[in-house]
Design an enzyme around this catalytic site. Sequence first.
Site, PDB file in Angstrom:
ATOM      1  N   GLY A 135      31.968  54.563  41.718  1.00 37.37           N
ATOM      2  CA  GLY A 135      32.946  55.613  42.524  1.00 37.37           C
ATOM      3  C   GLY A 135      31.976  56.024  43.777  1.00 37.37           C
ATOM      4  O   GLY A 135      32.331  57.286  44.167  1.00 37.37           O
ATOM      5  N   SER A 136      31.002  55.485  44.252  1.00 35.94           N
ATOM      6  CA  SER A 136      30.210  56.083  45.244  1.00 35.94           C
ATOM      7  C   SER A 136      30.841  56.177  46.582  1.00 35.94           C
ATOM      8  O   SER A 136      30.784  56.965  47.319  1.00 35.94           O
ATOM      9  CB  SER A 136      28.955  55.366  45.514  1.00 35.94           C
ATOM     10  OG  SER A 136      29.247  54.030  45.811  1.00 35.94           O
ATOM     11  N   ASN A 137      31.775  55.224  46.910  1.00 32.34           N
ATOM     12  CA  ASN A 137      32.957  55.025  47.796  1.00 32.34           C
ATOM     13  C   ASN A 137      33.739  56.214  47.669  1.00 32.34           C
ATOM     14  O   ASN A 137      34.356  56.809  48.662  1.00 32.34           O
ATOM     15  CB  ASN A 137      33.251  53.758  48.146  1.00 32.34           C
ATOM     16  CG  ASN A 137      32.195  52.696  48.774  1.00 32.34           C
ATOM     17  OD1 ASN A 137      31.890  52.967  49.913  1.00 32.34           O
ATOM     18  ND2 ASN A 137      31.604  52.045  47.768  1.00 32.34           N
ATOM     19  N   ASN A 166      42.010  47.790  50.883  1.00 29.84           N
ATOM     20  CA  ASN A 166      40.947  47.373  50.093  1.00 29.84           C
ATOM     21  C   ASN A 166      39.320  47.556  50.924  1.00 29.84           C
ATOM     22  O   ASN A 166      39.602  47.125  52.073  1.00 29.84           O
ATOM     23  CB  ASN A 166      41.142  46.106  49.507  1.00 29.84           C
ATOM     24  CG  ASN A 166      39.848  45.753  48.321  1.00 29.84           C
ATOM     25  OD1 ASN A 166      39.558  46.608  47.587  1.00 29.84           O
ATOM     26  ND2 ASN A 166      39.273  44.527  48.715  1.00 29.84           N
ATOM     27  N   HIS A 172      35.648  45.775  50.897  1.00 36.08           N
ATOM     28  CA  HIS A 172      35.327  44.448  50.273  1.00 36.08           C
ATOM     29  C   HIS A 172      33.688  44.394  50.774  1.00 36.08           C
ATOM     30  O   HIS A 172      34.019  44.176  52.249  1.00 36.08           O
ATOM     31  CB  HIS A 172      36.134  43.415  50.528  1.00 36.08           C
ATOM     32  CG  HIS A 172      35.541  41.831  49.817  1.00 36.08           C
ATOM     33  ND1 HIS A 172      35.361  41.876  48.560  1.00 36.08           N
ATOM     34  CD2 HIS A 172      35.396  40.913  50.586  1.00 36.08           C
ATOM     35  CE1 HIS A 172      35.017  40.812  48.400  1.00 36.08           C
ATOM     36  NE2 HIS A 172      34.967  39.962  49.473  1.00 36.08           N
ATOM     37  N   GLU A 176      28.716  50.618  53.339  1.00 39.39           N
ATOM     38  CA  GLU A 176      30.079  50.964  53.244  1.00 39.39           C
ATOM     39  C   GLU A 176      30.347  52.205  52.966  1.00 39.39           C
ATOM     40  O   GLU A 176      31.644  52.611  53.380  1.00 39.39           O
ATOM     41  CB  GLU A 176      30.311  50.507  51.669  1.00 39.39           C
ATOM     42  CG  GLU A 176      30.117  48.977  51.533  1.00 39.39           C
ATOM     43  CD  GLU A 176      30.375  48.753  49.981  1.00 39.39           C
ATOM     44  OE1 GLU A 176      29.734  48.985  48.998  1.00 39.39           O
ATOM     45  OE2 GLU A 176      31.381  47.686  49.635  1.00 39.39           O
TER      46      GLU A 176
HETATM   47  N1  LIG Z   1      46.142  40.552  45.262  1.00 42.64           N
HETATM   48  C1  LIG Z   1      44.998  41.356  45.459  1.00 42.64           C
HETATM   49  N2  LIG Z   1      44.613  42.059  44.500  1.00 42.64           N
HETATM   50  C2  LIG Z   1      43.334  42.809  44.915  1.00 42.64           C
HETATM   51  C3  LIG Z   1      42.732  42.608  46.402  1.00 42.64           C
HETATM   52  C4  LIG Z   1      43.463  41.846  47.124  1.00 42.64           C
HETATM   53  O1  LIG Z   1      42.955  41.539  48.289  1.00 42.64           O
HETATM   54  N3  LIG Z   1      44.555  40.849  46.892  1.00 42.64           N
HETATM   55  N4  LIG Z   1      41.507  43.162  46.417  1.00 42.64           N
HETATM   56  C5  LIG Z   1      40.786  43.498  45.295  1.00 42.64           C
HETATM   57  C6  LIG Z   1      39.414  43.868  44.933  1.00 42.64           C
HETATM   58  N5  LIG Z   1      38.706  42.632  44.929  1.00 42.64           N
HETATM   59  C7  LIG Z   1      38.026  42.608  45.943  1.00 42.64           C
HETATM   60  O2  LIG Z   1      37.757  43.118  46.987  1.00 42.64           O
HETATM   61  C8  LIG Z   1      38.628  41.705  43.885  1.00 42.64           C
HETATM   62  C9  LIG Z   1      38.641  42.428  42.572  1.00 42.64           C
HETATM   63  C10 LIG Z   1      38.684  41.798  41.321  1.00 42.64           C
HETATM   64  C11 LIG Z   1      38.907  40.301  41.472  1.00 42.64           C
HETATM   65  C12 LIG Z   1      38.786  39.628  40.060  1.00 42.64           C
HETATM   66  O3  LIG Z   1      38.617  38.295  40.092  1.00 42.64           O
HETATM   67  N6  LIG Z   1      38.998  40.205  39.295  1.00 42.64           N
HETATM   68  C13 LIG Z   1      39.287  39.451  37.714  1.00 42.64           C
HETATM   69  C14 LIG Z   1      38.718  40.178  36.716  1.00 42.64           C
HETATM   70  C15 LIG Z   1      36.972  40.539  37.165  1.00 42.64           C
HETATM   71  C16 LIG Z   1      36.198  41.666  36.349  1.00 42.64           C
HETATM   72  O4  LIG Z   1      36.962  42.204  35.422  1.00 42.64           O
HETATM   73  O5  LIG Z   1      35.056  41.787  36.584  1.00 42.64           O
HETATM   74  C17 LIG Z   1      40.677  39.648  37.285  1.00 42.64           C
HETATM   75  O6  LIG Z   1      41.480  40.548  37.896  1.00 42.64           O
HETATM   76  O7  LIG Z   1      41.054  38.765  36.566  1.00 42.64           O
HETATM   77  C18 LIG Z   1      38.863  39.777  42.505  1.00 42.64           C
HETATM   78  C19 LIG Z   1      38.809  40.578  43.689  1.00 42.64           C
HETATM   79  C20 LIG Z   1      41.726  44.349  44.332  1.00 42.64           C
HETATM   80  N7  LIG Z   1      42.559  43.511  44.018  1.00 42.64           N
HETATM   81  N1  LIG Z   2      35.854  42.810  45.033  1.00 37.57           N
HETATM   82  C1  LIG Z   2      35.839  43.973  45.470  1.00 37.57           C
HETATM   83  C2  LIG Z   2      34.387  44.722  45.197  1.00 37.57           C
HETATM   84  O1  LIG Z   2      33.444  43.985  45.179  1.00 37.57           O
HETATM   85  N2  LIG Z   2      34.207  46.155  45.809  1.00 37.57           N
HETATM   86  C3  LIG Z   2      32.971  46.436  45.841  1.00 37.57           C
HETATM   87  O2  LIG Z   2      32.648  47.226  44.650  1.00 37.57           O
HETATM   88  C4  LIG Z   2      31.988  48.114  44.912  1.00 37.57           C
HETATM   89  C5  LIG Z   2      32.333  49.488  44.319  1.00 37.57           C
HETATM   90  O3  LIG Z   2      31.253  50.460  44.247  1.00 37.57           O
HETATM   91  P1  LIG Z   2      31.586  52.324  44.109  1.00 37.57           P
HETATM   92  O4  LIG Z   2      32.397  51.996  42.713  1.00 37.57           O
HETATM   93  O5  LIG Z   2      30.225  52.574  44.139  1.00 37.57           O
HETATM   94  O6  LIG Z   2      32.300  52.565  44.928  1.00 37.57           O
HETATM   95  C6  LIG Z   2      31.688  48.319  46.358  1.00 37.57           C
HETATM   96  O7  LIG Z   2      30.330  47.596  46.832  1.00 37.57           O
HETATM   97  C7  LIG Z   2      32.876  47.804  46.703  1.00 37.57           C
HETATM   98  O8  LIG Z   2      32.688  46.865  47.892  1.00 37.57           O
END
Ligand SMILES: Nc1nc2c(c(=O)[nH]1)N[C@@H](CN(C=O)c1ccc(C(=O)N[C@@H](CCC(=O)O)C(=O)O)cc1)CN2
Ligand SMILES: NCC(=O)N[C@@H]1O[C@H](COP(=O)([O-])[O-])[C@@H](O)[C@H]1O
Length: 219
Positions: A15-17, A125, A127, A198
């Site tokens: 949760g740093s962001n 989101n 990323h 970020e």
């Molecule tokens: N439909 C969408 N869902 C989410 C998006 C998006 O753009 N479209 N952004 C994400 C955040 N994200 C990347 O930025 C991201 C988060 C998680 C995954 C993923 O593959 N999750 C797996 C579980 C992985 C784990 O538990 O470590 C899963 O859901 O099965 C991909 C991208 C937020 N969601």
């Molecule tokens: N695909 C999504 C993804 O990788 N998100 C990334 O998770 C971290 C959360 O950090 P935080 O919990 O310290 O904010 C951040 O680096 C964010 O960009």
Amino acid sequence: MSIPIRATVLISGNGSNLQAVIDKVAAGQLNTTLVRVLSNRKDAFGLERARKANIPTQYHNLVKYKKQHPATPEGVQAAREEYDAELARLILADSPELVICLGFMHVLSPRFLEPLERAKVRIINLHPALPGAFNGVNAIERAHAAWMEGKIDKTGVMIHDVISEVDMGKPILVREIPFRKGLDEDIEVFEKRVHETEWGIVIEGVDLVLKELAARKSA
Ligand SMILES: Nc1nc2c(c(=O)[nH]1)N[C@@H](CN(C=O)c1ccc(C(=O)N[C@@H](CCC(=O)O)C(=O)O)cc1)CN2
Ligand SMILES: NCC(=O)N[C@@H]1O[C@H](COP(=O)([O-])[O-])[C@@H](O)[C@H]1O
């Protein structure tokens, strides 16, 4: 300053962001009211950050839904859809105008996206990659590995709209991060630089969207 935009933040970890956003709101520099922080992981430190800031929290986990279905691809899909439908209900109960994913590690299905679209709730989101470069999880590590293999010379971070195709929504704000030969070989050093970038872009990006939403409300 217009009436603050109601926003819900989704997290899974440190949760740093989220903390960067909380601090700017507290300083009166982001026109939003954080109505809830929701995590899909109980141990997310971001929940503690929210509690300290007196922001309502919620834990919503997929395991409970998976236990109600067979461990088959169809069963997992059904569990995810039920989870997402309930997630939408939980979030809409707070009447947010904006949902901000800040390290929310769950792919959102149409069972979540469609109810929010109907309710005209924007979803964005953060990323840690450039558009279309390293979609999904572990983007920082994957970009660093690609640089070490001589395949790229820069990466970046972005705020983007959330659509069904993961990380392919319209970019709202993109910040490039060039690699530094001799300095970024250490993944820890490089990752710290990405996170520091970020913490800045998350504020700029959220502020842009808040201003867009406020302008639309007053139109
Ligand atoms: N439909 C969408 N869902 C989410 C998006 C998006 O753009 N479209 N952004 C994400 C955040 N994200 C990347 O930025 C991201 C988060 C998680 C995954 C993923 O593959 N999750 C797996 C579980 C992985 C784990 O538990 O470590 C899963 O859901 O099965 C991909 C991208 C937020 N969601
Ligand atoms: N695909 C999504 C993804 O990788 N998100 C990334 O998770 C971290 C959360 O950090 P935080 O919990 O310290 O904010 C951040 O680096 C964010 O960009």
